[in-house]
Enzyme design. Structure first.
Site, PDB file in Angstrom:
ATOM      1  N   GLU A 157     -15.096  -2.261  -5.684  1.00 32.62           N
ATOM      2  CA  GLU A 157     -15.727  -3.053  -4.613  1.00 32.62           C
ATOM      3  C   GLU A 157     -16.961  -3.841  -5.083  1.00 32.62           C
ATOM      4  O   GLU A 157     -18.036  -3.720  -4.511  1.00 32.62           O
ATOM      5  CB  GLU A 157     -16.074  -2.138  -3.432  1.00 32.62           C
ATOM      6  CG  GLU A 157     -14.840  -1.405  -2.899  1.00 32.62           C
ATOM      7  CD  GLU A 157     -15.116  -0.512  -1.692  1.00 32.62           C
ATOM      8  OE1 GLU A 157     -16.282  -0.308  -1.333  1.00 32.62           O
ATOM      9  OE2 GLU A 157     -14.139  -0.013  -1.105  1.00 32.62           O
ATOM     10  N   ASN A 198     -11.124  -2.661  -8.947  1.00 36.20           N
ATOM     11  CA  ASN A 198     -10.454  -2.287  -7.690  1.00 36.20           C
ATOM     12  C   ASN A 198     -11.273  -2.801  -6.506  1.00 36.20           C
ATOM     13  O   ASN A 198     -12.496  -2.654  -6.480  1.00 36.20           O
ATOM     14  CB  ASN A 198     -10.390  -0.750  -7.658  1.00 36.20           C
ATOM     15  CG  ASN A 198      -9.445  -0.189  -6.627  1.00 36.20           C
ATOM     16  OD1 ASN A 198      -8.281  -0.580  -6.553  1.00 36.20           O
ATOM     17  ND2 ASN A 198      -9.920   0.762  -5.822  1.00 36.20           N
ATOM     18  N   HIS A 234      -6.331  -1.652   2.421  1.00 39.25           N
ATOM     19  CA  HIS A 234      -6.745  -1.090   3.717  1.00 39.25           C
ATOM     20  C   HIS A 234      -6.556  -2.196   4.754  1.00 39.25           C
ATOM     21  O   HIS A 234      -7.368  -3.106   4.858  1.00 39.25           O
ATOM     22  CB  HIS A 234      -8.205  -0.634   3.669  1.00 39.25           C
ATOM     23  CG  HIS A 234      -8.436   0.507   2.737  1.00 39.25           C
ATOM     24  ND1 HIS A 234      -7.871   1.764   2.934  1.00 39.25           N
ATOM     25  CD2 HIS A 234      -9.144   0.600   1.583  1.00 39.25           C
ATOM     26  CE1 HIS A 234      -8.232   2.561   1.950  1.00 39.25           C
ATOM     27  NE2 HIS A 234      -9.002   1.881   1.116  1.00 39.25           N
ATOM     28  N   GLU A 264      -4.726   1.855  -2.478  1.00 38.86           N
ATOM     29  CA  GLU A 264      -5.286   2.699  -1.398  1.00 38.86           C
ATOM     30  C   GLU A 264      -4.691   2.320  -0.043  1.00 38.86           C
ATOM     31  O   GLU A 264      -5.413   2.203   0.956  1.00 38.86           O
ATOM     32  CB  GLU A 264      -6.812   2.532  -1.321  1.00 38.86           C
ATOM     33  CG  GLU A 264      -7.555   2.754  -2.615  1.00 38.86           C
ATOM     34  CD  GLU A 264      -9.074   2.757  -2.459  1.00 38.86           C
ATOM     35  OE1 GLU A 264      -9.589   2.758  -1.327  1.00 38.86           O
ATOM     36  OE2 GLU A 264      -9.754   2.764  -3.499  1.00 38.86           O
ATOM     37  N   ASP A 266      -3.445   1.884   3.522  1.00 43.63           N
ATOM     38  CA  ASP A 266      -3.266   2.449   4.861  1.00 43.63           C
ATOM     39  C   ASP A 266      -3.309   1.273   5.830  1.00 43.63           C
ATOM     40  O   ASP A 266      -3.932   0.259   5.553  1.00 43.63           O
ATOM     41  CB  ASP A 266      -4.259   3.567   5.217  1.00 43.63           C
ATOM     42  CG  ASP A 266      -5.720   3.250   4.943  1.00 43.63           C
ATOM     43  OD1 ASP A 266      -6.103   2.071   4.951  1.00 43.63           O
ATOM     44  OD2 ASP A 266      -6.490   4.215   4.760  1.00 43.63           O
TER      45      ASP A 266
HETATM   46  C1  XIL Z   1     -13.073   7.380   1.095  1.00 45.08           C
HETATM   47  C2  XIL Z   1     -12.568   8.804   1.179  1.00 45.08           C
HETATM   48  O1  XIL Z   1     -11.218   8.798   1.567  1.00 45.08           O
HETATM   49  C3  XIL Z   1     -13.401   9.582   2.177  1.00 45.08           C
HETATM   50  O2  XIL Z   1     -13.026  10.961   2.184  1.00 45.08           O
HETATM   51  C4  XIL Z   1     -14.878   9.470   1.822  1.00 45.08           C
HETATM   52  O3  XIL Z   1     -15.648  10.119   2.806  1.00 45.08           O
HETATM   53  C5  XIL Z   1     -15.291   8.016   1.722  1.00 45.08           C
HETATM   54  O4  XIL Z   1     -14.447   7.361   0.783  1.00 45.08           O
HETATM   55  N1  XIL Z   1     -12.419   2.601  -0.574  1.00 45.08           N
HETATM   56  C6  XIL Z   1     -12.421   3.444  -1.665  1.00 45.08           C
HETATM   57  C7  XIL Z   1     -12.272   4.888  -1.464  1.00 45.08           C
HETATM   58  O5  XIL Z   1     -12.434   2.952  -2.788  1.00 45.08           O
HETATM   59  O6  XIL Z   1     -12.969   5.641  -2.436  1.00 45.08           O
HETATM   60  C8  XIL Z   1     -12.705   5.337  -0.093  1.00 45.08           C
HETATM   61  O7  XIL Z   1     -12.385   6.697   0.069  1.00 45.08           O
HETATM   62  C9  XIL Z   1     -12.042   4.477   0.956  1.00 45.08           C
HETATM   63  C10 XIL Z   1     -12.432   3.032   0.792  1.00 45.08           C
END
Ligand code: XIL
Length: 344
Positions: A157, A198, A234, A264, A266
């Site tokens: 990020e 990432n 996301h 990641e 969702d």
């Molecule tokens: C999230 C985890 O899933 C949570 O358990 C934690 O509290 C916060 O981080 N982007 C990312 C991940 O790169 O590391 C994050 O994971 C979600 C957003």
């Protein structure tokens, strides 16, 4: 008329295929591998108590649904090095061991991120100290997991949502050069792990993505050992870009000779969920899968955990949820079928 018959024929062929050699009884990972992906994976938070939940662990580690596992938290800086120079890799080690035993490959996540940092990092105000702790951290962690991981999210990020570099403590004190240096430091220790940059919202091929494309091109042109770009994925139900946009977004990086992956995924919705939203979500998952398959160097797809019971979404977006392919009772949702449809 013709279009209708072609559509009917297409659906029929798809159904026959799905019932024959395609979808039936094959796991997500088996289908993904059959389509040329390296894996279909899941993140998991082994520090959260979810690993005491037998039905959950059965799906994660025994069902063969997943060929890759990513620690949702266990390898983050704030968890492995709570005090400067004092390292605790117990959580990461547990996940690596369990994943390997289950036949899964493991992705490392994440070496440098502005979030979930140990407190002492936030108090640093000078470049020399920040540089020293950052590179000590990177080197120790990469060395610890050397040989165990297929990939590392080296930086996470680093771009602002509206474009430009994100003004994190690292950027502000060290300048953007720390990113190239981080890749070099990681590669010097682990030659085999694929090194990722990432980020999220690169999927829309907009201003943020444009920054990413030119920044990553700069790294590649300078010979920095960056091997891949991770698209977090996301996303929101009904607001997933088209396959064409996703392919454009991914291809900009594969055209540079890099790998890409959805790291990641969702796809969340406003709660409560309805059948319609779940049906749309299934289509949205299918779109993401189809885009990855359409890009030859898209190597894999990872969901950010697989069950709504352990999703991070409600904690961060309180009105939203139901983002994953399994529900809170470990039952497959329509989204699971969407993934299968995309993979067959
Ligand atoms: C999230 C985890 O899933 C949570 O358990 C934690 O509290 C916060 O981080 N982007 C990312 C991940 O790169 O590391 C994050 O994971 C979600 C957003």
């Amino acid at each position: 008329m013709w279009t209708t018959s072609i559509l009917v024929l297409h659906c029929f062929a798809t159904l026959v295929l799905a019932g024959g050699s395609g979808g039936k009884n094959r796991t997500l990972n088996q289908l993904a591998v059959q389509q040329g992906l390296h894996y279909f994976g899941s993140a998991s938070d082994n520090l959260s108590g979810s690993w005491d939940d037998e039905p959950y662990v059965d799906i994660l580690l025994k069902s063969h649904e997943f060929g890759q596992i990513t620690p949702a938290n266990a390898m983050k800086w704030g968890l492995v090095e709570t005090q400067r120079g004092v390292y605790n890799y117990t959580g990461g080690d547990q996940l690596v061991k369990a994943g390997k035993k289950a036949g899964m490959v493991v992705r490392g996540h994440a070496l440098v991120w502005h979030s979930q940092l140990p407190d002492y990092v936030g108090t640093i105000t000078d470049a020399a100290t920040l540089h020293s702790v950052t590179f000590a951290h990177i080197k120790d962690e990469v060395k610890h997991f050397k040989g165990e991981l297929i990939a590392w999210d080296v930086v996470n990020e680093v771009f602002e949502d509206t474009g430009g570099m994100r003004e994190t403590i690292f950027y502000n004190l060290l300048g953007e050069g720390y990113i190239a240096e981080a890749f070099r430091a990681a590669h010097a220790i682990d030659k085999h792990a694929k090194l990722y940059l990432n980020d999220y919202n690169l999927e829309f091929a907009d201003a943020k993505w444009e920054t990413a494309v030119s920044f990553v091109q700069g790294l590649v042109d300078s010979g920095v050992p960056i091997h891949a770009v991770g698209f977090q994925g996301h996303l929101l139900v009904g607001q997933v870009p088209t396959v064409e946009t996703l392919v454009k977004a991914l291809s900009a990086f594969t055209d540079m000779g890099l790998e890409v992956a959805f790291t990641e995924v969702d796809i969340r919705m406003e709660m409560p969920f309805t059948d319609d939203k779940l049906a749309q979500q299934a289509k949205d998952y299918q779109t993401v899968v189809e885009a990855c398959l359409a890009v030859p160097k898209c190597v894999g797809i990872t969901v950010w955990d697989f069950s709504d019971k352990y999703s991070w979404i409600p904690g961060v977006f309180p009105t939203q949820g139901a983002a994953l392919p399994w529900d809170e009772n470990m039952q497959k949702k329509p989204a699971y079928g969407g993934i299968v449809a995309g993979l067959t």
